[in-house]
Design a protein around this motif. Structure first.
Motif, short mmCIF file in Angstrom:
data_model
loop_
_atom_site.label_atom_id
_atom_site.label_comp_id
_atom_site.label_asym_id
_atom_site.label_seq_id
_atom_site.Cartn_x
_atom_site.Cartn_y
_atom_site.Cartn_z
N LEU A 1 0.82 -1.21 0.00
CA LEU A 1 0.00 0.00 0.00
C LEU A 1 0.86 1.26 0.00
N GLU A 2 2.00 1.20 0.67
CA GLU A 2 2.87 2.37 0.73
C GLU A 2 3.43 2.73 -0.63
N THR A 3 3.56 1.77 -1.53
CA THR A 3 4.13 2.04 -2.85
C THR A 3 3.09 2.42 -3.89
N GLU A 4 1.79 2.25 -3.56
CA GLU A 4 0.74 2.61 -4.50
C GLU A 4 0.47 4.11 -4.45
N ALA A 5 -0.13 4.63 -5.50
CA ALA A 5 -0.41 6.06 -5.59
C ALA A 5 -1.41 6.50 -4.52
N GLU A 6 -2.53 5.79 -4.39
CA GLU A 6 -3.54 6.15 -3.41
C GLU A 6 -3.85 4.95 -2.53
N PRO A 7 -3.11 4.78 -1.44
CA PRO A 7 -3.37 3.64 -0.58
C PRO A 7 -4.72 3.77 0.14
N GLN A 8 -5.42 2.65 0.26
CA GLN A 8 -6.67 2.63 1.00
C GLN A 8 -6.76 1.35 1.80
N ALA A 9 -7.12 1.51 3.04
CA ALA A 9 -7.36 0.34 3.88
C ALA A 9 -8.75 -0.19 3.54
N PRO A 10 -8.96 -1.48 3.72
CA PRO A 10 -10.29 -2.02 3.43
C PRO A 10 -11.32 -1.44 4.39
N LYS A 11 -12.53 -1.21 3.87
CA LYS A 11 -13.61 -0.74 4.73
C LYS A 11 -14.11 -1.89 5.60
N ALA A 12 -14.03 -3.11 5.08
CA ALA A 12 -14.47 -4.29 5.82
C ALA A 12 -13.65 -5.49 5.35
N HIS A 13 -13.45 -6.42 6.26
CA HIS A 13 -12.77 -7.67 5.91
C HIS A 13 -13.83 -8.68 5.49
N GLY A 14 -13.48 -9.54 4.53
CA GLY A 14 -14.40 -10.56 4.07
C GLY A 14 -14.68 -11.60 5.14
N PHE A 15 -15.82 -12.25 5.01
CA PHE A 15 -16.24 -13.25 5.98
C PHE A 15 -15.20 -14.36 6.13
N TRP A 16 -14.70 -14.91 5.03
CA TRP A 16 -13.80 -16.06 5.10
C TRP A 16 -12.47 -15.70 5.74
N LEU A 17 -11.95 -14.51 5.46
CA LEU A 17 -10.70 -14.07 6.11
C LEU A 17 -10.92 -13.95 7.61
N LEU A 18 -12.05 -13.39 7.99
CA LEU A 18 -12.36 -13.27 9.42
C LEU A 18 -12.57 -14.64 10.05
N ALA A 19 -13.24 -15.55 9.33
CA ALA A 19 -13.49 -16.88 9.87
C ALA A 19 -12.19 -17.65 10.08
N VAL A 20 -11.26 -17.54 9.13
CA VAL A 20 -9.97 -18.23 9.28
C VAL A 20 -9.20 -17.64 10.46
N THR A 21 -9.20 -16.32 10.58
CA THR A 21 -8.53 -15.68 11.71
C THR A 21 -9.19 -16.09 13.02
N GLY A 22 -10.51 -16.10 13.03
CA GLY A 22 -11.23 -16.52 14.24
C GLY A 22 -10.93 -17.96 14.60
N PHE A 23 -10.87 -18.83 13.59
CA PHE A 23 -10.55 -20.23 13.85
C PHE A 23 -9.12 -20.36 14.37
N ALA A 24 -8.20 -19.63 13.77
CA ALA A 24 -6.80 -19.72 14.20
C ALA A 24 -6.62 -19.30 15.65
N THR A 25 -7.38 -18.29 16.07
CA THR A 25 -7.26 -17.84 17.46
C THR A 25 -8.07 -18.69 18.42
N SER A 26 -8.89 -19.63 17.91
CA SER A 26 -9.73 -20.43 18.80
C SER A 26 -9.37 -21.90 18.82
#
Length: 190
Positions: free
Chosen positions: A91-116
Motif C-alpha cells: 500500500l505504501e508504494t501505491e499512488a492512493e493507498p486505501q485500507a479495506p472498509k471491511a474484511h471478508g467473511f472467510w478471512l475473518l473466519a480463518v482468523t477466528g478459527f486460528a485464534t480459537s
C-alpha cells in the motif's frame, strides 16, 4: 466448575482474539461500531463452537489436539500476518493507498478459527470436568464477541494514528499472537 471460573476461562480464551482484532481494526479504514460488532459476532460464534466440538471429540483427540493445536494456530496466524504485512508494505508504494472498509467473511473466519484452536483443546478438557459445556461455550462466545468488538474499535484509533502502516502493524500483531501461542505450549512441554 463455579460461575466465576467459567467467566475467567471465557475472558482468558478471548485474549488472543482481542489482540488479533486490534490488528484487524487498525488495518481497516475507520471501521464503524456495526462492522466491529459483525467481526465480534463472527469471532464469538467460532470461539463458542470450538469448545463444543472439542467436548464431542473426547479424550482420543485430546492427545492430537494438544500436540498440534499450537503449530496450527502459529502457521495460520503467521500466514495471515505475513499477508497483511505484504499488503501494508504494498500500500505504501501505491499512488492512493486505501485500507479495506471491511474484511471478508472467510478471512475473518480463518482468523477466528486460528485464534480459537486452543478452545478445542479446552473443550476436550472440559469433557472430563463437571461443567455444563453449553454454559461455558456461551460464556466464551460472549466474552470473545465483546473483546473482539472492543479490539476492532481500539484498532480503529491506532489505525487513524498509524495511517498506511496500520495493516503491516496488524500483521505483525497476528504473528506475535501466533508466536506467543507456540511459545506458551512449547515452554509448558519443556
Amino acid at each position: 466448575m463455579n460461575p466465576a471460573s467459567i467467566i475467567f476461562l471465557a475472558f482468558a480464551m478471548s485474549t488472543d482474539a482481542f489482540a488479533a482484532a486490534v490488528g484487524k481494526g487498525s488495518a481497516m479504514f475507520k471501521p464503524r461500531l456495526l462492522e466491529a460488532l459483525r467481526i465480534g459476532l463472527i469471532f464469538g460464534v467460532i470461539e463458542a463452537i470450538t469448545p463444543v466440538v472439542g467436548w464431542f471429540i473426547g479424550q482420543a483427540a485430546a492427545q492430537w489436539a494438544a500436540a498440534w493445536d499450537h503449530w496450527i494456530a502459529f502457521a495460520l496466524l503467521s500466514a495471515l500476518g505475513l499477508h497483511m504485512i505484504y499488503n501494508g508494505v504494498r500500500l505504501e508504494t501505491e499512488a492512493e493507498p486505501q485500507a479495506p472498509k471491511a474484511h471478508g467473511f472467510w478471512l475473518l473466519a480463518v482468523t477466528g478459527f486460528a485464534t480459537s484452536i486452543d478452545a478445542l483443546a479446552v473443550g476436550v478438557g472440559l469433557a472430563f470436568v463437571n461443567v455444563n459445556i453449553w454454559v461455558a461455550a456461551t460464556a466464551i462466545g460472549l466474552a470473545t464477541m465483546t473483546m473482539v468488538t472492543l479490539g476492532v474499535m481500539l484498532g480503529r484509533a491506532i489505525g487513524t494514528v498509524m495511517g498506511q502502516r496500520a495493516e503491516a502493524l496488524g500483521g505483525l500483531v497476528l504473528i506475535i499472537v501466533g508466536s506467543a501461542i507456540l511459545y506458551e505450549h512449547l515452554s509448558a512441554v519443556a
